[in-house]
Scaffold this motif. Structure first.
Motif: not given
Lengths: 139, 117
Positions: A16-17, A20, A38, A41-42, A45-46, A49, A108-109, A111-112, A115-116
């Motif tokens: 992952l790193p 990213m 943003y 990237s989110l 990761e989400e 993962t 939350l992952g 969900h974000m 929303k984004m």
């Protein structure tokens, strides 16, 4: 502008790193707007993962494919994996208005991401999950 | 992710998080951050001015920090997040904990309003 980026991420957390960092470099090179950058990237990761944690029962190596495209004033990001069927759009949304002591820690992952992004789609096709996120670059 | 710590006015804990609160960044600092949220009626400022990115794991750490401080009747603020990070905090329902301004003003706000959390 019609520019694309692709990368394959192995289904282990050690991968992952670098993924990213590679994505961040490309977003910076393309001067992608902060909100879209943003989100990308989110999403990486989400979704990766989630896939690593819950997508597979076996110990075999799998590849999670990431594609980004900047076209028509929009960023379109696709994450595709061959894990268990998982539709993030069916996930219950967390209640973020609960008093802090009653607030669940997780959930939350996705969900974000919902929303984004301006639009989020899911299809299961040919034994693969494909999540597509759309973000207008200059709203 | 780098964590630096200082005390303001003797009893306000100022934690500065510089870098990304992604998986690697969160795992690198979570034990120390939560340790600073302990004790009796802790007053904590988590300075996010140099935090570029917060994923759901990073939000879990911030939420856990807030819960830990609240359970000890303390107060906590998330100081000066960038616009994208503030957006993530708001989506997570943490807008009430955002404070914008100087750290000394934030410390004063914690003093005068310990129930800010």
């Amino acid at each position: 502008m019609n520019t694309g980026y692709s990368c394959d991420v192995a289904n282990n957390f050690d991968a992952l790193p670098a993924a990213m960092a590679g994505l961040s470099r490309w977003l910076e090179e393309q001067s992608v707007a902060p909100a879209a950058s943003y989100l990308a990237s989110l999403a990486l990761e989400e979704l990766v993962t989630n896939c690593i944690k819950y997508g597979y029962d076996d110990t075999a190596a799998h590849v999670i494919q990431i594609h980004l495209q900047l076209a028509g004033g929009e960023m379109i990001m696709t994450v595709e994996d061959d894990g268990h069927p998982f539709n993030p759009l069916e996930q219950a949304e967390p209640d973020t208005n609960l008093p802090i002591e009653e607030r669940p820690i997780g959930g939350l992952g996705i969900h974000m991401l919902r929303k984004m992004s301006d639009r989020m789609e899911y299809v299961r096709e040919n034994g693969k999950n494909r999540v597509t996120l759309h973000k207008i670059l200059n709203p | 992710m780098q964590l630096s710590f200082a005390e303001i006015d003797g009893n306000v804990r100022h934690l500065k998080l510089a870098g990304n609160l992604d998986i690697a960044g969160t795992l690198a600092v979570e034990t120390k951050v939560l340790a600073h949220c302990g004790g009796e009626q802790p007053r904590v400022l988590i300075d996010l001015a140099e935090t570029r990115f917060v994923s759901s794991l990073g939000l879990r750490l911030l939420l856990q920090s807030i819960k830990t401080v609240a359970a000890r009747s303390g107060s906590i603020s998330l100081l000066n997040p960038s616009i994208p990070v503030a957006g993530a905090l708001e989506i997570a329902g943490l807008a009430a904990y955002i404070f914008r301004g100087a750290e000394t003003a934030a410390a004063a706000a914690l003093k005068s309003n310990p129930s800010v959390s």
